[in-house]
Design a protein around this motif. Structure first.
Motif, PDB file in Angstrom:
ATOM      1  N   THR A 186      49.210  36.860  39.980  1.00  0.00           N
ATOM      2  CA  THR A 186      48.148  36.542  39.022  1.00  0.00           C
ATOM      3  C   THR A 186      48.309  35.074  38.632  1.00  0.00           C
ATOM      4  O   THR A 186      48.539  34.760  37.466  1.00  0.00           O
ATOM      5  CB  THR A 186      48.209  37.446  37.777  1.00  0.00           C
ATOM      6  OG1 THR A 186      49.496  37.262  37.137  1.00  0.00           O
ATOM      7  CG2 THR A 186      48.026  38.907  38.142  1.00  0.00           C
ATOM      8  N   VAL A 418      39.348  33.354  47.206  1.00  0.00           N
ATOM      9  CA  VAL A 418      39.857  34.333  46.249  1.00  0.00           C
ATOM     10  C   VAL A 418      39.284  34.059  44.860  1.00  0.00           C
ATOM     11  O   VAL A 418      38.814  34.979  44.167  1.00  0.00           O
ATOM     12  CB  VAL A 418      41.396  34.305  46.204  1.00  0.00           C
ATOM     13  CG1 VAL A 418      41.909  35.326  45.180  1.00  0.00           C
ATOM     14  CG2 VAL A 418      41.995  34.601  47.567  1.00  0.00           C
ATOM     15  N   GLU A 419      39.311  32.820  44.457  1.00  0.00           N
ATOM     16  CA  GLU A 419      38.834  32.471  43.111  1.00  0.00           C
ATOM     17  C   GLU A 419      37.365  32.820  42.935  1.00  0.00           C
ATOM     18  O   GLU A 419      36.949  33.250  41.857  1.00  0.00           O
ATOM     19  CB  GLU A 419      39.096  30.989  42.848  1.00  0.00           C
ATOM     20  CG  GLU A 419      40.594  30.667  42.722  1.00  0.00           C
ATOM     21  CD  GLU A 419      40.873  29.212  42.460  1.00  0.00           C
ATOM     22  OE1 GLU A 419      40.347  28.367  43.202  1.00  0.00           O
ATOM     23  OE2 GLU A 419      41.617  28.917  41.492  1.00  0.00           O
ATOM     24  N   LEU A 422      37.195  36.624  42.322  1.00  0.00           N
ATOM     25  CA  LEU A 422      37.938  37.199  41.198  1.00  0.00           C
ATOM     26  C   LEU A 422      37.048  37.931  40.190  1.00  0.00           C
ATOM     27  O   LEU A 422      37.416  39.029  39.735  1.00  0.00           O
ATOM     28  CB  LEU A 422      38.750  36.117  40.491  1.00  0.00           C
ATOM     29  CG  LEU A 422      40.083  35.752  41.157  1.00  0.00           C
ATOM     30  CD1 LEU A 422      40.727  34.579  40.430  1.00  0.00           C
ATOM     31  CD2 LEU A 422      41.026  36.947  41.175  1.00  0.00           C
ATOM     32  N   ARG A 426      37.829  41.736  39.081  1.00  0.00           N
ATOM     33  CA  ARG A 426      38.158  42.067  37.694  1.00  0.00           C
ATOM     34  C   ARG A 426      37.162  43.054  37.108  1.00  0.00           C
ATOM     35  O   ARG A 426      37.525  43.875  36.262  1.00  0.00           O
ATOM     36  CB  ARG A 426      38.197  40.789  36.869  1.00  0.00           C
ATOM     37  CG  ARG A 426      39.424  39.917  37.174  1.00  0.00           C
ATOM     38  CD  ARG A 426      39.305  38.539  36.567  1.00  0.00           C
ATOM     39  NE  ARG A 426      40.505  37.746  36.804  1.00  0.00           N
ATOM     40  CZ  ARG A 426      40.555  36.428  36.756  1.00  0.00           C
ATOM     41  NH1 ARG A 426      39.448  35.729  36.472  1.00  0.00           N
ATOM     42  NH2 ARG A 426      41.682  35.781  36.986  1.00  0.00           N
ATOM     43  N   THR A 434      42.942  41.318  39.638  1.00  0.00           N
ATOM     44  CA  THR A 434      43.464  39.999  39.994  1.00  0.00           C
ATOM     45  C   THR A 434      44.587  40.108  41.011  1.00  0.00           C
ATOM     46  O   THR A 434      44.629  39.378  42.008  1.00  0.00           O
ATOM     47  CB  THR A 434      43.962  39.264  38.737  1.00  0.00           C
ATOM     48  OG1 THR A 434      42.873  39.108  37.823  1.00  0.00           O
ATOM     49  CG2 THR A 434      44.514  37.893  39.090  1.00  0.00           C
ATOM     50  N   ALA A 437      43.225  41.070  44.430  1.00  0.00           N
ATOM     51  CA  ALA A 437      42.499  39.973  45.076  1.00  0.00           C
ATOM     52  C   ALA A 437      43.459  38.983  45.729  1.00  0.00           C
ATOM     53  O   ALA A 437      43.334  38.655  46.917  1.00  0.00           O
ATOM     54  CB  ALA A 437      41.615  39.263  44.058  1.00  0.00           C
ATOM     55  N   TRP A 438      44.436  38.501  44.965  1.00  0.00           N
ATOM     56  CA  TRP A 438      45.374  37.526  45.518  1.00  0.00           C
ATOM     57  C   TRP A 438      46.258  38.138  46.601  1.00  0.00           C
ATOM     58  O   TRP A 438      46.684  37.451  47.533  1.00  0.00           O
ATOM     59  CB  TRP A 438      46.239  36.920  44.411  1.00  0.00           C
ATOM     60  CG  TRP A 438      45.493  35.893  43.624  1.00  0.00           C
ATOM     61  CD1 TRP A 438      44.970  36.017  42.371  1.00  0.00           C
ATOM     62  CD2 TRP A 438      45.151  34.563  44.059  1.00  0.00           C
ATOM     63  NE1 TRP A 438      44.322  34.856  41.990  1.00  0.00           N
ATOM     64  CE2 TRP A 438      44.421  33.949  43.007  1.00  0.00           C
ATOM     65  CE3 TRP A 438      45.389  33.831  45.219  1.00  0.00           C
ATOM     66  CZ2 TRP A 438      43.936  32.642  43.094  1.00  0.00           C
ATOM     67  CZ3 TRP A 438      44.903  32.544  45.312  1.00  0.00           C
ATOM     68  CH2 TRP A 438      44.189  31.951  44.259  1.00  0.00           C
TER      69      TRP A 438
END
Length: 532
Positions: A186, A418-419, A422, A426, A434, A437-438
């Motif tokens: 995260t 990824v960003e 997000l 979420r 989070t 995703a990462w």
């Protein structure tokens, strides 16, 4: 499959099953390592999604250059565990260009049918992963499945190529894996994002260095073709199979490639082969949120719940606060070199979502964490990653990444991707989105290009196939089971209204009776059949 930090399609067997499979069939080994591990890998011909049109010549017969594999005999010997026999089978590294010098040895085990009645052939089992040992799981299946089934079928398992005893993919040292699993998923700033990407690159480079030649040839299509070779070796005209979790994708892929060879296929805890890696990870995030809500509802109704005793929403706030605290100040554990980080704590929580039987352990671990003790959550995380008390990891996570990164194009190609995603992750899961995703970034740096793609599997011409879905399954959301059953031309959906990952042989007499009727007599349940 969640907190698999590297690849977000790890679909694990429930904790109750893991506890039962404690015996190791150590005599069953396909040999260590593989040839020319550091060689530069090439593309694997034929490793595409098993859509209805992908079978090609595979379904039409055995080519001459594969005949020796289909006609081989296994030299069986005792595994050292009463009633179990072990052996090895050879398969080509590359089905498009079989070369005997490059052949892989796969470990196989079986337990003969225990009854005196008419035998129904072999029943192959796979617990999922990808990366889970089918041979370890065989011990549970042979001894824990209903006797009505095990008395009529020879129970059989093969560790898929690259897994456990079948020339396993290797990537990191145990110490490197300790560091990898603890990396913050995260990230709050550019330095932490760099740490995530550096960890992923180190992992991927390690896999290429230690297992380079194998990496292009461990797709689900490759393993499905291996299963057809095993079917022939065992003398079965049709493949009878129970696949759990990722094992459903393996089974469905087999059906797409060899529809006329399908016998009784049970696909329990189904994956949806038609969705992308990105959609899979995001949907799964929602599945774990639903599972946590079920856990929280149970917890807050008990006195002393470490997440409060008011509401599910309040429990979520308590867990969020715990994760934030671990991010800022990891907890001490009995191992001074391994404090409980946020990543490890999150994995510990997620690991308990697979099975209701793990909920008491999670309540206890969370209680300890609120008192400053991280050992119990770390233990839950270690069980997820298959790290033993001596600090040694199985190759579960390495095989998982190798298969996933080959089967589908990566969910993300960069941290920027990824960003951008997000917010949707979420939304699907405020608690775990989070992290998931990462954790889906790792395949962006994989040294071998993907050879598969998302596609529907229809398996036209196959006999009836039974798909089992659990309504609050955390790892394989129920919607996936509905989708797979509708895709398959001969798919039939059986629903379990409840919690946990997969349903057969896990306590529901209703589910067991329906699956048994299918396996023993080919009787499929009526449309809309639901058990609770």
């Amino acid at each position: 499959m969640p907190a698999a930090k590297h690849s977000m399609r790890l679909l694990r067997m429930p904790a109750t099953v893991i506890a039962v499979t404690g015996l190791l069939l150590s005599a069953c080994s396909g040999g260590g390592g593989h040839k020319a591990a550091a060689d530069s890998p090439g593309a694997s011909a034929g490793s595409t999604a098993a859509s209805s049109g992908a079978a090609g010549s595979a379904a039409g017969g055995i080519s001459a250059n594969l005949a020796s594999y289909y006609n081989q005999k296994i030299s069986w010997h005792s595994c050292g565990v009463s009633g179990f026999d072990c052996g090895t089978m050879k398969v080509p590294l590359d089905y498009a260009h079989p070369v005997s010098a490059d052949d892989l040895k796969l470990a196989v085990a079986r337990k003969a049918a225990t009854g005196k009645g008419g035998k129904l052939g072999s029943l192959l089992v796979n617990p999922g992963g990808p990366g889970g040992s089918a041979i370890d799981y065989l011990q549970y299946a042979a001894l824990g499945y209903p006797s009505a089934v095990t008395s009529r079928y020879d129970m059989v398992a093969v560790d898929p190529r690259g897994v456990a005893r079948s020339q396993p993919v290797e990537c990191l040292t145990d110490k490197q894996m300790d560091a990898f699993t603890a990396v913050d998923t995260t990230p709050d700033n550019s330095a932490e994002i760099k740490a995530v990407t550096t960890a992923d690159r180190t992992f991927d480079n390690g896999c290429e260095h230690r297992s380079g030649k194998l990496l292009a040839h461990v797709s689900t299509v490759d393993s499905a073709r291996d299963m057809d070779v095993l079917r022939a070796i065992l003398g079965d005209k049709k493949l009878n199979y129970i696949g759990k979790s990722y094992g459903t994708f393996l089974g469905a892929t087999y059906a797409g490639l060899f529809p006329k060879n399908v016998g009784h296929l049970v696909l329990d805890g189904a994956m949806d082969p038609s969705i992308s890696a990105l959609d899979s990870s995001r949907t799964q995030a929602g599945g774990f949120e639903v599972a946590f809500d079920a856990f929280a509802k149970d917890c807050v109704a008990r006195s002393g719940c470490p997440l409060g005793t008011t509401s599910v929403a309040d429990a979520g706030k308590h867990l969020t606060a715990l994760f934030a605290s671990l991010d800022a100040h990891p907890l001490k554990t009995g191992d001074v070199s391994r404090p409980l980080t946020e990543a490890l704590g999150t994995t510990g929580v997620i690991s308990a979502m697979y099975d209701q039987s793990a909920w008491p352990s999670l309540r206890s671990a969370l209680t300890d964490a609120t008192k400053g003790q991280g050992d119990a959550l770390l233990q839950l995380s270690d069980s997820y990653y298959e790290r033993d008390d001596s600090g040694k990891y199985s190759n579960l996570m390495y095989a998982n990444a190798a298969v996933n990164c080959l089967d589908l194009p990566p969910a993300f190609k960069s941290p920027a991707d990824v960003e951008k995603a997000l917010p949707s992750f979420r939304k699907a899961s405020p608690l775990f989105g989070t992290t998931l995703a990462w954790s889906s970034l790792g395949c962006a740096y994989w040294p071998v290009a993907s050879t598969g793609h998302a596609a529907k599997i229809t398996a036209d011409g196959a006999g009836p196939i039974l798909v089992v879905g659990t309504t609050r399954d955390p790892a394989t959301p129920y919607a996936w089971a509905k989708s797979l059953a509708s895709q398959l031309s001969s798919g039939h959906l059986l629903t379990y209204q409840g919690d946990g990952h997969t349903a057969y042989a896990r306590g529901s007499s209703c589910i067991d009776s329906a699956v048994n009727a299918y396996l023993l007599a080919g009787t499929v349940p009526p449309n809309g059949k639901t058990c609770s």
